[in-house]
Design a protein around this motif. Structure first.
Motif, short mmCIF file in Angstrom:
data_model
loop_
_atom_site.label_atom_id
_atom_site.label_comp_id
_atom_site.label_asym_id
_atom_site.label_seq_id
_atom_site.Cartn_x
_atom_site.Cartn_y
_atom_site.Cartn_z
N THR A 202 23.82 18.14 61.78
CA THR A 202 24.41 19.06 62.77
C THR A 202 23.53 20.30 62.89
OG1 THR A 202 26.60 18.27 62.16
CG2 THR A 202 26.49 20.24 63.52
N TYR B 242 22.98 24.00 65.22
CA TYR B 242 23.63 24.98 66.09
C TYR B 242 22.62 26.02 66.57
CZ TYR B 242 27.43 23.48 62.89
OH TYR B 242 28.30 22.76 62.11
N TYR C 67 22.95 29.90 67.98
CA TYR C 67 23.83 31.05 68.19
C TYR C 67 23.03 32.18 68.84
CZ TYR C 67 27.39 29.17 64.92
OH TYR C 67 28.34 28.40 64.30
N LEU D 256 28.29 31.05 69.37
CA LEU D 256 27.70 29.72 69.56
C LEU D 256 27.27 29.51 71.01
CD1 LEU D 256 27.20 26.90 68.13
CD2 LEU D 256 29.25 26.18 69.39
N GLN E 113 25.92 23.14 70.17
CA GLN E 113 26.01 22.42 68.90
C GLN E 113 25.59 20.98 69.13
OE1 GLN E 113 29.91 22.56 67.07
NE2 GLN E 113 29.48 20.85 65.70
N GLN F 225 25.04 17.12 67.23
CA GLN F 225 25.18 16.24 66.08
C GLN F 225 24.19 15.10 66.30
OE1 GLN F 225 29.09 15.27 64.73
NE2 GLN F 225 28.41 13.43 63.67
N VAL G 243 27.49 18.24 71.12
CA VAL G 243 28.92 18.25 70.79
C VAL G 243 29.65 19.33 71.57
CG1 VAL G 243 30.58 18.71 68.94
CG2 VAL G 243 28.52 17.34 68.47
N ASP G 244 29.02 20.51 71.69
CA ASP G 244 29.68 21.64 72.36
C ASP G 244 28.62 22.50 73.02
OD1 ASP G 244 32.18 24.12 71.24
OD2 ASP G 244 31.07 23.95 73.12
N SER H 118 29.87 24.56 75.71
CA SER H 118 30.78 25.23 76.64
C SER H 118 30.40 26.69 76.91
CB SER H 118 32.21 25.17 76.10
OG SER H 118 32.30 25.77 74.82
N GLN H 119 29.68 27.33 76.01
CA GLN H 119 29.30 28.72 76.21
C GLN H 119 27.82 28.89 76.52
OE1 GLN H 119 31.80 31.78 74.12
NE2 GLN H 119 31.86 30.21 72.53
N SER I 74 23.99 22.16 59.30
CA SER I 74 24.96 21.78 58.28
C SER I 74 24.97 20.26 58.16
CB SER I 74 26.36 22.30 58.61
OG SER I 74 26.87 21.70 59.78
N PRO J 188 27.16 16.85 57.86
CA PRO J 188 28.50 16.46 58.28
C PRO J 188 29.30 15.74 57.21
CG PRO J 188 26.93 14.93 59.16
CD PRO J 188 26.13 15.99 58.45
N ILE K 217 34.29 18.80 57.59
CA ILE K 217 34.29 19.57 58.83
C ILE K 217 34.01 21.04 58.61
CG2 ILE K 217 35.81 17.98 60.03
CD1 ILE K 217 38.13 19.86 59.42
N ASN L 69 37.52 22.59 67.17
CA ASN L 69 36.64 21.43 67.12
C ASN L 69 36.42 20.87 68.51
OD1 ASN L 69 36.59 18.16 66.84
ND2 ASN L 69 35.34 19.19 65.33
N SER L 70 35.17 20.50 68.76
CA SER L 70 34.84 19.94 70.07
C SER L 70 34.51 18.45 69.97
CB SER L 70 33.67 20.70 70.68
OG SER L 70 33.99 22.06 70.85
N GLY L 71 34.84 17.84 68.85
CA GLY L 71 34.64 16.41 68.73
C GLY L 71 33.58 16.00 67.74
N GLY L 72 32.82 16.95 67.21
CA GLY L 72 31.79 16.61 66.24
C GLY L 72 32.34 16.53 64.83
N SER L 73 31.46 16.26 63.88
CA SER L 73 31.87 16.17 62.50
C SER L 73 31.99 17.53 61.84
CB SER L 73 30.87 15.32 61.72
OG SER L 73 30.85 14.01 62.22
N ASN L 74 31.38 18.55 62.42
CA ASN L 74 31.46 19.90 61.88
C ASN L 74 31.97 20.85 62.95
OD1 ASN L 74 28.64 18.79 60.42
ND2 ASN L 74 30.16 19.71 59.08
N TYR L 75 32.63 21.91 62.49
CA TYR L 75 33.16 22.90 63.41
C TYR L 75 32.14 24.01 63.63
CZ TYR L 75 38.00 21.16 63.06
OH TYR L 75 39.15 20.44 63.15
N LYS L 76 32.13 24.57 64.85
CA LYS L 76 31.37 25.79 65.08
C LYS L 76 32.08 26.92 64.34
CE LYS L 76 33.86 27.24 69.22
NZ LYS L 76 33.77 27.49 70.68
N LEU L 77 31.41 28.07 64.21
CA LEU L 77 32.01 29.24 63.59
C LEU L 77 32.26 30.32 64.64
CD1 LEU L 77 29.91 29.60 60.30
CD2 LEU L 77 32.24 28.73 60.55
#
Lengths: 115, 114
Positions: A31, A33, A35, A45, A48, A50, A55-56, A58-59, A95, A97, A100, B94-102
């Motif tokens: 994973t 990221y 920022y 963030l 992100q 994986q 994965v994300d 949105s911002q 990180s 995986p 979580i 969580n957005s669906g991955g194995s780890n969460y953003k901070l």
């Protein structure tokens, strides 16, 4: 164990120019990221990954920012064209995986100044 | 939406003068709370993870505690080398991955004078 590597450490550009940042995560960390940290604020963030999938995002301001992570290892973040408000430190973190809430480890960051 | 608020924004201490930093949070479900230290020109450095109310962790002159609404970072007999910005963060959503953003707070800038 080597940490998260980022380059360049500093970059100064004129507005409307383009810029790219590179990140190499800790070996084995799936994973990754990106920022953005504006002066006096906590990191926020942008995107992100994986492995090599998003994965994300949105911002992420998709009209000017793009990012990729080919082969699921290192990653590049690009801004085109840059605006004054993009002046910030861009931090890469990674990180593993396993859980979580696995710890995120940060690189030294790239300080971008847009004039 | 998860929110993290840190106070004070800045704290100036004399060497040896103990104090505490506060991190209050609003989350849909607590999945843990992280403390990081950030020196000027560097990326955040991991300090602690706390997972449940009542949990405490220590490292040298630092002790982190967690309640259902907030976390404290206690600094005992600080030294000038403890000067840094201290950030707290919560994972998610969580957005669906194995780890969460901070999601981070703005941080507390600690200055310890000799």
């Amino acid at each position: 164990e080597a940490g998260v590597a980022q380059s360049p450490r500093y970059k100064i550009i004129e507005k409307r120019q383009s810029v790219a940042f590179w990140c190499n995560p800790i070996s084995g960390h799936a994973t990754l990221y990106w920022y953005q940290q504006i002066l006096g604020q906590g990191p926020k963030l942008l995107i992100q990954f994986q492995n090599n999938g998003v994965v994300d995002d949105s911002q992420l301001p998709k009209d000017r920012f793009s990012a990729e992570r080919l082969k699921g290892v290192d990653s590049t973040l690009k801004i085109q064209p840059a605006k004054l408000e993009d002046s910030a430190v861009y931090l890469c973190a990674s990180s593993s995986p396993g859980q979580i809430t696995d710890t995120q480890y940060f690189g030294p960051g790239t300080r971008l100044t847009v004039l | 939406e998860d929110q993290v608020t840190q106070s004070p924004e800045a704290l100036r201490l004399q060497e040896g003068e103990s104090s505490s930093l506060n991190c209050s949070y609003t989350v849909s479900g607590l999945r843990g709370l992280f403390w990081y230290r950030q020196d000027p020109g560097k990326g955040p450095e991991f300090l602690f993870t706390l997972y449940s109310a009542g949990e405490e962790k220590e490292k040298e002159r630092l002790k982190a505690t967690l309640t259902k609404k907030e976390s404290f970072l206690h600094i005992t007999a600080p030294k000038p080398e403890d000067s840094a910005t201290y950030l707290c963060a919560v994972p998610g959503p969580n957005s669906g991955g194995s780890n969460y953003k901070l999601t981070f707070g703005k941080g507390t800038l600690l200055t310890v004078n000799p």
